[in-house]
Scaffold this active site. Sequence first.
Site, mmCIF file in Angstrom:
data_model
loop_
_atom_site.group_PDB
_atom_site.id
_atom_site.type_symbol
_atom_site.label_atom_id
_atom_site.label_comp_id
_atom_site.label_asym_id
_atom_site.label_seq_id
_atom_site.Cartn_x
_atom_site.Cartn_y
_atom_site.Cartn_z
ATOM 1 N N HIS A 1 -3.646 49.614 -39.295
ATOM 2 C CA HIS A 1 -2.550 48.866 -38.657
ATOM 3 C C HIS A 1 -1.255 49.169 -39.421
ATOM 4 O O HIS A 1 -0.693 48.300 -40.090
ATOM 5 C CB HIS A 1 -2.876 47.365 -38.692
ATOM 6 C CG HIS A 1 -2.057 46.541 -37.741
ATOM 7 N ND1 HIS A 1 -1.084 47.079 -36.933
ATOM 8 C CD2 HIS A 1 -2.044 45.197 -37.494
ATOM 9 C CE1 HIS A 1 -0.531 46.110 -36.208
ATOM 10 N NE2 HIS A 1 -1.096 44.968 -36.538
ATOM 11 N N ARG B 1 8.260 42.545 -38.161
ATOM 12 C CA ARG B 1 7.629 43.528 -37.262
ATOM 13 C C ARG B 1 8.703 44.115 -36.337
ATOM 14 O O ARG B 1 8.737 45.316 -36.081
ATOM 15 C CB ARG B 1 6.527 42.867 -36.405
ATOM 16 C CG ARG B 1 5.252 42.488 -37.138
ATOM 17 C CD ARG B 1 4.449 43.696 -37.585
ATOM 18 N NE ARG B 1 4.061 44.575 -36.474
ATOM 19 C CZ ARG B 1 3.022 44.372 -35.671
ATOM 20 N NH1 ARG B 1 2.230 43.328 -35.850
ATOM 21 N NH2 ARG B 1 2.741 45.223 -34.703
ATOM 22 N N CYS C 1 -0.911 38.482 -41.778
ATOM 23 C CA CYS C 1 -0.405 39.213 -40.609
ATOM 24 C C CYS C 1 -0.472 38.383 -39.322
ATOM 25 O O CYS C 1 0.106 38.792 -38.317
ATOM 26 C CB CYS C 1 -1.148 40.538 -40.452
ATOM 27 S SG CYS C 1 -2.908 40.351 -40.194
#
Length: 306
Positions: free
Chosen positions: A131, A287, A259
């Site tokens: 990720h 993000r 996260c």
Amino acid sequence: MSARHFLSLMDCTPEELVSLIRRGTELKSLRNRGVLFEPLKNRVLGMIFEKASTRTRLSFEAGMIQLGGQAIFLSPRDTQLGRGEPIADAARVMSRMLDAVMIRTFAHSNLVEFAAHSRVPVINGLSDDLHPCQLLADMQTYLEHRGSITGKTVAWIGDGNNMCNSYIEAAQQFDFQLRVACPEGYEPNPEFLARAGDRVKVLRDPREAVAGAHLVTTDVWASMGQEDEIAERHKLFKPYKVDRALLDAAVADVLFLHCLPAHRGEEISEDLLDDPRAVAWDQAENRLHAQKALLEFLVEPAYHHA
């Protein structure tokens, strides 16, 4: 010229990664000051989702719009991919119509295959292995709050999953030490560990991992697709819950990241995200900014074609 892809942190040099997260902070400042900045006008990002998403979808879609472009959401239900069109064929067609493709999928090999047949940049929005976009946000968050992470110690507590694998790559690229505390049988992928060498230590005891750490992070105990293992995992992972007392074993100015989504009362205590050491909301917002920096870096600006 073949397109640059971002399937893993290893697709960039350490210098490029640092400049990406610094650029993320600059783009954040532009947005906070209300400055219009649209280098990707008329550029289109295709977003293929085979897994559910909140932050990945919102951040890429909003990010493209803020950069002056557009994003198209595609689920397997809406495309021929869900009906068995070969990945290579889909990549050839889609990359003739789009300026970049972001894919959130299960098998990492799907991404690799798509990228091999794509004319435009392909971005890993999450795979079973990695990720990397989340790591850009995490590294930007640490930089904003504490400065450079070089030479620091990071503790990963819990499952050796795709996030953990990306932390292993980050340890190599951003030059920090990583300690992974996990139950036996839930270690990160041995190939990732082998490549990282002595930069990463796998431990059983979370207190040992956290001792003197500058950053502590964790993730849910059961990832998407592992729902049938939940009861078993809960028993094994109970000692790996991160609470305020565990953070007290780290350095005084430790940062805690998650996260998200978080399961309060499971991998973290009910109150942990309210602790001043926890910066998960900044991390989630980053993000958007880190991925805007990535899109700006990968996608050719519209004015090149003027």
